[in-house]
Design an enzyme around this catalytic site. Structure first.
Site, PDB file in Angstrom:
ATOM      1  N   GLN A  26      13.308   6.474   2.548  1.00 18.09           N
ATOM      2  CA  GLN A  26      12.167   5.995   1.796  1.00 18.09           C
ATOM      3  C   GLN A  26      12.318   7.297   0.747  1.00 18.09           C
ATOM      4  O   GLN A  26      12.121   8.416   0.847  1.00 18.09           O
ATOM      5  CB  GLN A  26      10.853   6.209   2.577  1.00 18.09           C
ATOM      6  N   GLY A  45       4.024   1.772  12.826  1.00 18.80           N
ATOM      7  CA  GLY A  45       4.129   3.136  12.397  1.00 18.80           C
ATOM      8  C   GLY A  45       3.779   4.091  13.748  1.00 18.80           C
ATOM      9  O   GLY A  45       4.617   4.411  14.779  1.00 18.80           O
ATOM     10  N   TYR A  57       0.526   7.488  -4.305  1.00 17.50           N
ATOM     11  CA  TYR A  57       1.560   8.200  -4.733  1.00 17.50           C
ATOM     12  C   TYR A  57       2.167   7.954  -6.383  1.00 17.50           C
ATOM     13  O   TYR A  57       1.587   7.044  -6.922  1.00 17.50           O
ATOM     14  CB  TYR A  57       2.914   8.427  -3.894  1.00 17.50           C
ATOM     15  N   ARG A 108       8.180  -0.607  -1.211  1.00 16.18           N
ATOM     16  CA  ARG A 108       6.739  -0.820  -0.348  1.00 16.18           C
ATOM     17  C   ARG A 108       5.543  -0.413  -1.485  1.00 16.18           C
ATOM     18  O   ARG A 108       5.465   0.163  -2.399  1.00 16.18           O
ATOM     19  CB  ARG A 108       6.545   0.384   0.625  1.00 16.18           C
TER      20      ARG A 108
END
Length: 368
Positions: free
Chosen positions: A101, A321, A181, A228
């Site tokens: 990622q 996760g 982000y 994502r």
């Protein structure tokens, strides 16, 4: 449940997985060295979890300017590439598949990571959140609005990181354009008030994402690029939805159909957004009909819910996760309908092996 959709192979276009259980990207803060490079405990951690249909690594910064969490690994130096090579070799030796990622935290960073300089962001708007610094959690600050040249350089940084990922042996990359982000900050009007070509209209606010994809396509096959998104993120990581948030994601996801991406990785809402009139509470239901490629869904799924989403055609695979923190053999546990081990949240971000590589597999657990 003898025949589980989660355990079936996924063969869609050029994207093929041995099962539909995906290990979601999770920050673990274990790169405790000056180079911020993966080392032996990362190799073991990912090797242990190689039975996943796909591993997506923790977010890995694309440049020094992208850093915003302590001890997170990067993919922008030779030492980091060499460290990741050992990880990919270990996962491939176990028959696994692994994407990295690519991460830039933008305004969620702190001057402590940048020699006192301000973190970069689309606009000079403080997210009023917390940054995880070497001295603990600190309040975020008002970031520096990126100049056009800095935006162009960041796009090149994504490209360089993707090239490094190929050199490190990854099967592909996931562009982290989610969770408040940098790229996500460009999408939302509450974090992007620019008046140039990267602000204002929905098309302009989404522009950087497609420029990043196009830049990465120049150094690796388009079919190895994943993405994502978290459309209904609100009240977390400094993000606030408004009436244009969902239309922006509608535009982005529709436009992604023009690409031959490996997959689109979507998150269901992290918190209750049912009282927000312009939020979408069921992300997969909204976007499965829109996106024509491989769709991975994430956020608070258990085995039963994961199987049902695939069976109902709402997703092609499910990313887990926290269950992968404490269950390195999650696929095998699903196969046996075995109970899952509990995770220790106190060791999510602490250095060393404890809470990282010391969770036993089912066969070991039974023999203890």
């Amino acid at each position: 449940m003898n025949k589980q959709p989660l355990l079936e192979k996924l063969e869609k276009g050029n994207f093929q997985l041995s099962n539909r259980v995906v290990m979601a990207p999770m920050t673990r803060s274990r790169a405790t060295n000056e180079e911020k490079a993966p080392f032996d405990i990362h190799v073991e951690y990912y090797r242990q979890r190689a039975s996943a249909g796909l591993i997506i690594t923790e977010g890995s910064q694309i440049s020094e300017k992208a850093v915003g969490y302590i001890n997170s690994p990067g993919i922008h130096t030779k030492a980091q590439v060499e460290g990741w090579k050992k990880v990919t070799e270990a996962v491939h030796a176990e028959g696994g598949k692994i994407f990295i990622q690519l991460w830039h935290v933008g305004r969620m960073s702190h001057p402590d990571f940048h020699g006192g300089d301000l973190p970069h962001a689309p606009s000079a708007i403080n997210p009023n959140a917390k940054s995880f610094t070497p001295e603990g959690f600190k309040d975020t600050v008002t970031p520096k609005e990126m100049k056009l040249a800095e935006i162009k350089q960041t796009i090149l940084d994504y490209q360089s990181a993707a090239k490094n990922a190929m050199e490190a042996g990854f099967d592909g990359v996931e562009i982290h354009s989610s969770n408040g982000y940098l790229l996500h900050q460009f999408f939302n009007k509450t974090s992007n008030i620019r008046t140039d070509e990267y602000g204002g209209s929905i098309e302009n606010r989404a522009k950087i994402l497609f420029e990043v994809i196009d830049a990465i396509k120049e150094v690796m096959p388009e079919e190895k690029i994943g993405l994502r998104l978290n459309p209904s993120l609100n009240g977390i990581f400094g993000m606030t939805m408004d009436e244009e948030t969902i239309p922006t994601f509608d535009y982005i996801i529709e436009k992604l159909n023009a690409y031959k991406l490996a997959y689109l990785h979507l998150s269901e809402p992290f918190n209750d957004v049912s009282d927000i009139p312009y939020a979408v509470t069921k992300i997969a239901e909204r976007y499965r009909p829109i996106f024509k490629g491989t769709l991975i869904i994430n956020a608070n799924f258990d085995q039963e819910k994961g199987n049902s989403y695939i069976l109902e055609g709402l997703a092609d695979a499910v990313a887990y996760g926290k269950p992968y923190v404490s269950n390195p053999d999650l696929v095998e546990r699903f196969e046996q309908n075995a109970p899952l081990a509990d995770w220790d949240a106190d060791t999510f971000y602490t250095p060393g092996e404890k809470g990282y590589t010391d969770y036993p597999k089912l066969s070991v657990s039974k023999s203890i």
